[in-house]
Design an enzyme around this catalytic site. Sequence first.
Site, short mmCIF file in Angstrom:
data_model
loop_
_atom_site.label_atom_id
_atom_site.label_comp_id
_atom_site.label_asym_id
_atom_site.label_seq_id
_atom_site.Cartn_x
_atom_site.Cartn_y
_atom_site.Cartn_z
N GLU A 163 38.86 45.94 41.33
CA GLU A 163 40.02 45.21 40.79
C GLU A 163 41.21 46.15 40.59
O GLU A 163 42.36 45.76 40.77
CB GLU A 163 39.62 44.51 39.47
CG GLU A 163 38.74 43.30 39.75
CD GLU A 163 37.73 42.97 38.66
OE1 GLU A 163 37.85 43.46 37.53
OE2 GLU A 163 36.80 42.20 38.97
N SER B 251 27.69 39.98 40.38
CA SER B 251 26.91 38.79 40.02
C SER B 251 25.48 39.11 39.62
O SER B 251 24.56 38.37 39.96
CB SER B 251 26.96 37.75 41.15
OG SER B 251 28.29 37.29 41.34
N GLY C 69 32.03 38.40 40.54
CA GLY C 69 32.56 37.19 39.91
C GLY C 69 32.40 35.93 40.75
O GLY C 69 33.01 34.90 40.46
N ASN D 210 30.72 45.80 31.91
CA ASN D 210 32.17 45.93 32.09
C ASN D 210 32.80 44.66 31.52
O ASN D 210 32.70 43.59 32.12
CB ASN D 210 32.48 46.10 33.58
CG ASN D 210 33.97 46.16 33.86
OD1 ASN D 210 34.79 46.14 32.94
ND2 ASN D 210 34.33 46.24 35.13
N GLU E 156 29.45 48.10 44.40
CA GLU E 156 29.87 46.76 44.00
C GLU E 156 30.56 46.07 45.17
O GLU E 156 31.79 46.22 45.34
CB GLU E 156 30.85 46.83 42.83
CG GLU E 156 30.29 47.40 41.56
CD GLU E 156 31.02 46.86 40.34
OE1 GLU E 156 30.35 46.26 39.50
OE2 GLU E 156 32.25 46.98 40.26
N LYS F 257 35.87 43.99 31.24
CA LYS F 257 37.14 43.65 31.90
C LYS F 257 38.19 43.24 30.85
O LYS F 257 38.18 43.77 29.74
CB LYS F 257 36.91 42.59 32.98
CG LYS F 257 35.80 43.00 33.95
CD LYS F 257 35.73 42.17 35.20
CE LYS F 257 34.60 42.69 36.09
NZ LYS F 257 34.52 41.99 37.37
N HIS G 101 37.36 50.88 40.05
CA HIS G 101 36.84 49.51 40.21
C HIS G 101 37.65 48.78 41.27
O HIS G 101 38.87 49.01 41.40
CB HIS G 101 36.92 48.77 38.87
CG HIS G 101 36.16 47.49 38.87
ND1 HIS G 101 36.66 46.33 39.42
CD2 HIS G 101 34.91 47.18 38.45
CE1 HIS G 101 35.76 45.37 39.31
NE2 HIS G 101 34.69 45.86 38.73
P1 13P Z 1 30.38 40.19 37.83
O1 13P Z 1 29.06 40.59 37.20
O2 13P Z 1 31.14 39.21 37.01
O3 13P Z 1 30.19 39.77 39.26
O4 13P Z 1 31.29 41.51 37.86
C1 13P Z 1 30.78 42.67 38.39
C2 13P Z 1 31.73 43.77 38.12
O5 13P Z 1 32.84 43.79 38.61
C3 13P Z 1 31.29 44.85 37.21
O6 13P Z 1 32.16 45.94 37.25
#
Ligand code: 13P
Length: 254
Positions: free
Chosen positions: A97, A213, A173, A9, A167, A11, A95
């Site tokens: 976010e 992560s 993150g 992803n 997740e 982002k 997601h």
């Molecule tokens: P990270 O791998 O940066 O923690 O992000 C995970 C994520 O949100 C994948 O959709």
Amino acid sequence: MRTPIIAGNWKLNKTIHEAVALIASLRCMVDGVSNVEIVVAPVFTALATSAEALAGGNIRLAAQDVFWEDNGAFTGEVSPRMLKDVGCDYVIIGHSERRQYFGETNENVNCKVKASHAHGLIPIICTGESLEQREAGRTEAVVKDHLLNGIAGLSAAQIISTVIAYEPVWAIGTGRNATPDQAQEVHALIRSLISDIYSDDVALKVRIQYGGSVKPDNAGALLAQPDVDGALVGTASWDAESFAQIIKAADNAF
Ligand code: 13P
């Protein structure tokens, strides 16, 4: 039996030029991998050029979101039909976010999931609790709520071709991944909830990815868990070398 799936992803990262460069490096590094489904999810503006850069290879294309209508007066939205048209096979839906910053609800997620299936796009549905919810002992309730509302109304054939991502928000993150045991516990819960609605046989065919992560040094242990069928990778997928290492860890784990 379940083909592992490793998705990156991206982002809100990578211009068209940067996306093409990342894809070119990645293609060289994972050229020989045939036992893992590999997916990348660039931003909308880089999808068309990314599709060209991926042509003929073993990496598939995903979008990071989708709207549920085919067309009409919905300024700013992109439909499942348009994503298929540009070369996407997958789409990430719900997601954390999007839930957190853009007000995405379970109902929105369900509409997007159904519309994606109607156009032959494979949805990757994200579920997961916040730190506050975990500490309040609500992990199971939150994941159940995201999952059951997200997949409501899907046929057995549709759920089999849906990917579920677990997740935990506190792991995204932050550099603090769920332990393999924590991931396995929730993945087993997700599979048993799917089994309750459909059957054991159906649930055993659904792929459940862990995200939060995931890095080259923890991917192997997470992917070794019986109900962890892949990873949804954020930060570590923005670099070809680290993403390729995670893909190779999956290739070795299954
Ligand atoms: P990270 O791998 O940066 O923690 O992000 C995970 C994520 O949100 C994948 O959709």
